[in-house]
Design an enzyme around this catalytic site. Structure first.
Site, PDB file in Angstrom:
ATOM      1  N   LYS A  67       0.857  -1.184   0.000  1.00 16.94           N
ATOM      2  CA  LYS A  67       0.000   0.000   0.000  1.00 16.94           C
ATOM      3  C   LYS A  67       0.893   1.235   0.000  1.00 16.94           C
ATOM      4  CE  LYS A  67      -4.026   1.803   2.548  1.00 16.94           C
ATOM      5  NZ  LYS A  67      -4.893   1.574   3.724  1.00 16.94           N
ATOM      6  N   SER A 142      -9.768   1.475   2.563  1.00 17.70           N
ATOM      7  CA  SER A 142      -8.883   2.264   1.733  1.00 17.70           C
ATOM      8  C   SER A 142      -7.804   1.460   1.017  1.00 17.70           C
ATOM      9  CB  SER A 142      -8.204   3.347   2.583  1.00 17.70           C
ATOM     10  OG  SER A 142      -7.351   2.758   3.549  1.00 17.70           O
ATOM     11  N   SER A 166     -10.002  -0.957   6.690  1.00 20.40           N
ATOM     12  CA  SER A 166      -9.372  -0.698   5.392  1.00 20.40           C
ATOM     13  C   SER A 166      -8.627  -1.873   4.778  1.00 20.40           C
ATOM     14  CB  SER A 166      -8.399   0.484   5.502  1.00 20.40           C
ATOM     15  OG  SER A 166      -9.115   1.689   5.460  1.00 20.40           O
TER      16      SER A 166
END
Lengths: 478, 94
Positions: A67, A142, A166
């Site tokens: 990420k 996310s 997330s």
């Protein structure tokens, strides 16, 4: 052989038997990226080709996606925000260092909601990622880029971060496995902070076995993170046995309410029946403060975020913008213009909400109250775990929604995290794994939660369910 | 409940220069969210201790020894603007 479609543990076996090389695997994954990345948009940026020398004795010379909020030394890392454009961290996050030591081949940095603020990956400055199962839908967020990359076989596995769901919610939306470890299990050093009392890094993988292996690589005490806990890291693969007989599994009635999609409810109910058939004892429980979790979270998380994001002021690194005219003083004008142009809409909203909750006159009514309700939510779980070993719920109330469906109404977006937020507020570990598909062919996620540092319980229940059903084997067509 | 004035005040506290067209939408968004958050008022928390974070950790200290760290050059390698071994900023005092 389609190497990119295999799990890390399957590839590890092929590597051990010298049937494939790390370069073979890397090339297969890059080939898949060339084929589908234009449609999916899972990455913020791809990494330079790795050095394949010296990987011979490394346990996991396997492609991994990170990420875009995990610092990689010398590589641009931006949290999908314009305010960090050009930022090249001068150090590795601890999880990145551990992965490199294991021989990991970083394939790219995955797209995300700006600063992890969102549940759909639509607030990224790079534009939205699409759900590989239906390109008109969001991958969740996310960590939506990481989830989409795993589902689309653009990586073998990935690391995400989870502040309110997330990792788990995008895992559910994309039909993969996502684990939020116990707060303190994994070092947050080098994770660009959102809400420091809630953030945790975790694995996003194609099956439960890979999640256990990836957690083993990244978990453990780190002197560079004072909130990482000095407890031994078990060999999680020992928990991968189909043994749930006699385990007490709690079903919280507050999670099966209006707003829960009937198809999701049906799949989760069927999953509970599978566990029962395997000998688990199903117990009806109550987590009475569940209806207050989202409100509590949006006070605590935004307050912490407003403080954490104070550092993006154009002074040291990232982006700096000066307005053409003088408004106050040159430096204050620079702060305010940098932050206006650097932050997207959702980031501004959350910074301002958090600032409001912490401001004089509102601190007691909002922030302090939020911290107190957090105590009540945590207490619900403490009590529940006196009678049950694990708690099973849906991961998200619906399957993946359409791109653009919730962007105009921030509150409706926040409510898509209704089942995942409590684990962060309480610090407990939770995993999401596939438990079926809707009529429209969209994945549905099952969430399992356990006591602090009882990741082994999660793996036991999740593995037993996975082996009994095999949903994780379904492959999406892009 | 929230006025445009409040929005501008919070923006100033947040050091964000809002453009005029942003004020109205942010006011509506914040109002919606704060109205939702008001449901916490249904709970009596007068006797409840706050939870700042979930771990039973206090005062995590390490020995006060010098350790390897970034050099000045490395730290400044990410600077937007630098001068004489320091981060350079616009004029602070007129």
């Amino acid at each position: 052989m389609n190497l990119h479609t295999l799990t890390a543990h399957a590839l590890q076996e092929l590597l051990l038997n010298r049937q494939v090389s790390p370069a073979d695997i890397y090339r297969a994954v890059r080939g898949q990226i060339d084929l589908v990345e234009k449609k999916v948009g899972a990455f913020a940026r791809l990494a330079p080709a790795p050095d394949f020398n010296g990987l011979a004795d490394k346990p996991f010379p396997i492609p991994v996606a990170l990420k875009d909020n995990l610092c990689i030394s010398g590589q641009e890392t931006t949290c999908a925000s314009k305010i960090l454009t050009g930022f090249r961290p001068p150090y590795d996050a601890t999880v990145v260092r551990r992965l490199k030591e294991a021989g990991a081949l970083i394939i790219g940095q995955a797209n995300m909601d700006e600063f992890a603020f969102g549940s759909s990956t639509e607030s990224s400055c790079y534009g939205p990622t699409k759900n590989p199962w239906d390109l008109t839908r969001v991958p969740g967020g996310s960590s939506g880029g990481a989830a989409a990359a795993v589902a689309a076989h653009e990586t073998i596995w990935a690391l995400g971060s989870d502040t309110g769901g997330s990792i788990r919610q995008p895992a559910a939306f994309c039909g993969i496995v996502g684990l939020k470890p116990t707060y303190g299990r994994v070092s947050r050093y080098g994770l660009i902070a959102f809400a420091s009392s809630l953030d945790q890094i975790g694995p996003m993988t194609k099956d439960v076995t890979d999640a256990a292996r990836l957690l083993k690589i990244i978990a453990g005490h780190d002197p560079l993170d004072a909130t990482s806990v000095d407890l031994p890291v078990p060999d999680y693969t020992q928990s991968l046995r189909c043994e749930v007989k006699g385990m007490r599994v709690g079903i919280p009635r507050e999670y099966f309410i209006a707003g829960l999609d009937p198809e999701v409810a049906e799949a989760v109910t069927a999953a509970i029946a599978v566990l029962k058939k395997q000998g688990a004892q199903i117990v009806d429980i109550s987590l009475p403060h569940t209806p207050y979790a989202v409100a509590t979270y949006y006070i605590v998380a935004t307050a912490e975020a407003s403080s954490n994001l104070g550092r993006y002021d154009g002074v040291r690194y990232g982006r700096r913008v000066r307005p053409p005219e003088i408004r106050q003083t040159p430096i204050i004008d620079m702060f305010e213009e940098t932050r206006d142009q650097g932050f997207g809409e959702e980031a501004k909203r959350r910074i301002m909400l958090g600032t409001y909750a912490l401001s004089a006159g509102y601190y007691d009514a909002y922030y302090l109250k939020g911290l107190k309700v957090r105590t009540l939510i945590k207490r619900d779980f403490d009590q529940a775990f006196q009678t049950v070993d694990a708690i099973v719920t849906p991961t998200a109330p619906t399957t993946a929604f359409k791109i653009g469906e919730k962007t105009a109404d921030p509150l409706s977006m926040y409510l898509s995290d209704i089942y995942t937020i409590s684990a962060n507020l309480s610090g407990i570990p939770a995993i999401s794994l596939p438990c079926g598909f809707s009529q429209a062919g969209l994945p549905i996620g099952l969430q399992i939660m356990a006591k602090p540092f009882a990741e082994e319980t999660l793996f036991r229940v999740a593995f037993a369910y996975e082996q009994a059903t095999g949903w994780h084997k379904r492959v999406c067509q892009i | 409940m929230i006025t445009d004035q409040d929005v501008r005040y919070v923006a100033a506290l947040s050091r964000i220069h809002l453009r005029e067209e942003e004020v109205d939408r942010l006011r509506k968004n914040l109002e919606d969210i704060l109205r939702y958050i008001e449901k916490l008022n249904q709970l009596d928390v007068s006797a409840v201790e706050p939870t700042n974070h979930v771990l039973p950790l206090k005062n995590v200290l390490r020995p006060d020894d010098a350790r390897p760290s970034l050099t000045q050059e490395e730290a400044l390698s990410i600077a937007v603007e630098k001068s004489q071994g320091a981060f350079k900023v616009p004029k602070v005092i007129e």
